[in-house]
Write a protein that holds these residues in place. Structure first.
Motif, PDB file in Angstrom:
ATOM      1  N   PRO A 207      12.992   6.374  20.730  1.00 38.44           N
ATOM      2  CA  PRO A 207      14.322   6.979  20.555  1.00 38.44           C
ATOM      3  C   PRO A 207      15.302   5.918  20.058  1.00 38.44           C
ATOM      4  N   ASN A 208      16.197   6.342  19.208  1.00 43.64           N
ATOM      5  CA  ASN A 208      17.190   5.417  18.650  1.00 43.64           C
ATOM      6  C   ASN A 208      18.214   5.054  19.724  1.00 43.64           C
ATOM      7  N   LYS A 209      18.439   3.761  19.892  1.00 37.98           N
ATOM      8  CA  LYS A 209      19.453   3.307  20.843  1.00 37.98           C
ATOM      9  C   LYS A 209      20.855   3.606  20.311  1.00 37.98           C
ATOM     10  N   LYS A 210      21.008   3.677  18.972  1.00 42.13           N
ATOM     11  CA  LYS A 210      22.302   3.991  18.356  1.00 42.13           C
ATOM     12  C   LYS A 210      22.768   5.383  18.750  1.00 42.13           C
ATOM     13  N   GLN A 211      21.836   6.189  19.139  1.00 40.36           N
ATOM     14  CA  GLN A 211      22.167   7.561  19.507  1.00 40.36           C
ATOM     15  C   GLN A 211      23.134   7.586  20.680  1.00 40.36           C
ATOM     16  N   ASP A 212      22.914   6.711  21.651  1.00 39.30           N
ATOM     17  CA  ASP A 212      23.810   6.648  22.795  1.00 39.30           C
ATOM     18  C   ASP A 212      25.209   6.227  22.363  1.00 39.30           C
ATOM     19  N   VAL A 213      25.280   5.301  21.417  1.00 36.21           N
ATOM     20  CA  VAL A 213      26.572   4.840  20.923  1.00 36.21           C
ATOM     21  C   VAL A 213      27.284   5.973  20.189  1.00 36.21           C
TER      22      VAL A 213
END
Length: 176
Positions: free
Chosen positions: A49-55
């Motif tokens: 999963p993309n960590k940028k998604q949380d941002v």
């Protein structure tokens, strides 16, 4: 290991829930007895999963505030522009006022005013006042002490107007 619901998995990978259900139906993805999907299974099928998604989600939460800030900044810029325009207009009009005042204060040397013309006429040929009615009306341009009795001179010889003739007199006597 950590297990996720279909809704949590769709938010984590930003994919549609129907896609997850279709993968389960095809056998690509499996569920446990609690109808949850193991995180290792999701990573095998969909990748990390993309960590940028949380941002992005936190930005999405702040996006209404960010939009308001941007809107307010645009309004501030617009108001600054209007203020600058108003200052330019004010300085232009102030210059116009100063120019007009300078022109009013310094009349040209070769120009004569109305009072100068009256004085030169009275010195050249003193007028003989004719008897007439006294007018004490105050016109607002001069004080009553400054107003002089001014008379209109009527010529001595005025030819009387010819008698008006009717249509028939003009017809029968054309040369009278």
């Amino acid at each position: 290991m950590k297990t996720l619901t279909v809704l949590e998995l769709s938010k984590l990978y930003n994919i549609n829930r129907q896609t997850i259900y279709n993968n389960i139906k095809k056998g690509i993805l499996s569920k446990n007895s609690e109808n949850k999907i193991d995180l290792a299974e999701a990573i095998r099928v969909f990748g990390e999963p993309n960590k940028k998604q949380d941002v992005k989600e936190s930005v999405k939460v702040d996006s209404p505030n960010l939009a308001e800030v941007l809107l307010l900044r645009q309004q501030i810029d617009m108001l600054r522009n209007q203020l600058d325009d108003a200052k330019d207009r004010e300085s232009f009009y102030q210059n116009q006022i100063e120019t007009m005042q300078r022109l009013l204060e310094a009349p040209k040397a070769n120009m004569t005013t109305f009072t100068d013309q009256e004085q030169s006429q009275s010195n050249a040929a003193p007028a003989q006042p004719e008897p007439g009615p006294t007018d004490t009306k105050h016109d607002g341009l001069a004080t009553p002490e400054q107003t002089e009795k001014k008379w209109i001179q009527v010529p001595e010889h005025v030819e009387p107007e010819p008698e008006k003739r009717s249509f028939w007199s003009r017809f029968f006597r054309p040369y009278d």
